[in-house]
Motif scaffolding. Sequence first.
Motif, PDB file in Angstrom:
ATOM      1  N   ALA A  76     -30.363  21.168  14.725  1.00 39.08           N
ATOM      2  CA  ALA A  76     -29.064  20.712  14.206  1.00 39.08           C
ATOM      3  C   ALA A  76     -28.331  19.863  15.240  1.00 39.08           C
ATOM      4  CB  ALA A  76     -28.215  21.918  13.818  1.00 39.08           C
ATOM      5  N   PRO A  77     -27.840  18.672  14.859  1.00 37.68           N
ATOM      6  CA  PRO A  77     -27.158  17.804  15.818  1.00 37.68           C
ATOM      7  C   PRO A  77     -25.845  18.384  16.338  1.00 37.68           C
ATOM      8  CG  PRO A  77     -26.938  16.944  13.588  1.00 37.68           C
ATOM      9  CD  PRO A  77     -27.919  18.067  13.517  1.00 37.68           C
ATOM     10  N   GLU A  78     -25.276  19.357  15.622  1.00 35.03           N
ATOM     11  CA  GLU A  78     -24.057  20.014  16.106  1.00 35.03           C
ATOM     12  C   GLU A  78     -24.372  21.044  17.192  1.00 35.03           C
ATOM     13  OE1 GLU A  78     -23.679  19.346  11.611  1.00 35.03           O
ATOM     14  OE2 GLU A  78     -25.141  20.276  12.952  1.00 35.03           O
ATOM     15  N   VAL A  79     -25.586  21.574  17.187  1.00 37.93           N
ATOM     16  CA  VAL A  79     -25.968  22.639  18.128  1.00 37.93           C
ATOM     17  C   VAL A  79     -26.760  22.078  19.303  1.00 37.93           C
ATOM     18  CG1 VAL A  79     -27.197  24.839  18.370  1.00 37.93           C
ATOM     19  CG2 VAL A  79     -25.991  24.309  16.232  1.00 37.93           C
ATOM     20  N   VAL A  80     -27.727  21.217  19.006  1.00 33.30           N
ATOM     21  CA  VAL A  80     -28.507  20.551  20.046  1.00 33.30           C
ATOM     22  C   VAL A  80     -27.840  19.203  20.309  1.00 33.30           C
ATOM     23  CG1 VAL A  80     -30.782  19.703  20.710  1.00 33.30           C
ATOM     24  CG2 VAL A  80     -30.580  21.684  19.184  1.00 33.30           C
ATOM     25  N   VAL A  81     -27.078  19.125  21.379  1.00 35.64           N
ATOM     26  CA  VAL A  81     -26.287  17.914  21.640  1.00 35.64           C
ATOM     27  C   VAL A  81     -27.216  16.719  21.842  1.00 35.64           C
ATOM     28  CG1 VAL A  81     -24.551  16.834  23.129  1.00 35.64           C
ATOM     29  CG2 VAL A  81     -24.511  19.320  22.750  1.00 35.64           C
ATOM     30  N   PRO A  82     -27.042  15.650  21.056  1.00 40.87           N
ATOM     31  CA  PRO A  82     -27.881  14.453  21.227  1.00 40.87           C
ATOM     32  C   PRO A  82     -27.776  13.917  22.661  1.00 40.87           C
ATOM     33  CG  PRO A  82     -26.652  14.345  19.170  1.00 40.87           C
ATOM     34  CD  PRO A  82     -26.118  15.532  19.926  1.00 40.87           C
ATOM     35  N   GLU A  83     -28.884  13.452  23.180  1.00 38.94           N
ATOM     36  CA  GLU A  83     -28.974  13.029  24.587  1.00 38.94           C
ATOM     37  C   GLU A  83     -27.872  12.046  24.962  1.00 38.94           C
ATOM     38  OE1 GLU A  83     -30.398  13.872  28.094  1.00 38.94           O
ATOM     39  OE2 GLU A  83     -31.400  14.664  26.307  1.00 38.94           O
TER      40      GLU A  83
END
Length: 342
Positions: A306-313
Amino acid sequence: MRHLLSATAMLLASASLAGAEGVLQLYNWGNYTSPELLEKFEKETGIKVTVTDYDSNDVALAKVEAGGSGFDLVVPSASYVPIWVEKGLVQELDLSKLPNHKNIAPEWVDVAWDPGRKFSVPWQWGTTGIAVNTRIYGGDINTSAVFLDVPPELVGKINVVPEMIDIVSLATMYVGGEPCSEDPEVMKKARDVLLAAKPNWISMDYGATERLSNGDWAASVNWNGSTMRARINTNGDVQFGYPREGYPIFMDSVMLLQDAANVEEAYKFMDFIMLPENAAMISAFARYANGIAGSEAFMPEDMKTAPEVVVPEEHKAAGKFLPTCRGKGLEYMTAIWTELQK
């Protein structure tokens, strides 16, 4: 007669204590405690947990500091943990009663706000950013301009969560300063941008998950887990932005109150939530990461990417843990917040 009275007093005291056994009073953020977790805990221990909600760190601190709250455990954010300790409102933990303390992930043990985790154990951690319904607004969401220089499509449709340090820090970083700045010019800019923006907001409220989900709000300064829940509820319309000017990273942790009545029950609960499968239950409900090693194996599949949980690089560098504000920095922040709430 004196012995009789003493015996009677002892019996009454024992009865009173027995009546308190098997209960626990948890003071936590609203919509943040997994009902399934509480059911499992009660089934395994016989202890019934009553949860009382709050909507900001300052509300929780003021309530407990006033005395006689009746709560056993509280869940403040990292920047507030030292304040609870310094005010003598919480107990140092007896780690011998917390065998699962060893499950805290290494990076979350020697933390700046509680070295060695002597006063707190992890609950959830995440980020504060911008939640936007992209059906209504299709512009850039990775900027605090969404709430500080509100686009026409969002005027009167954007909420701001009532958390002082997050909101003032976002504004301070937006104008080029650092959180807890003691520079009067920087803080004047932060104040001015907030006061100028406020007429374009619909509210300063806590219930973003529900109101973003049902369309009451088109956008909100919000936390990542709450935004993920709203995204799921809206079939992807609600998206989470990471302000490039800077955004807060937080961790909320459980602390044992100095005047807790149900201490043994509190220790059982704290140890319980540090089991990986139980920490994952909290995350599965609240949709934040948790800080317990091994919990990944039990996490919902949709949280692993999830992009909210796994911060995009590309957004990682802008995130920062907020310090505990003191001195002039705290004075400026509090004065701005007081004015903003008028």
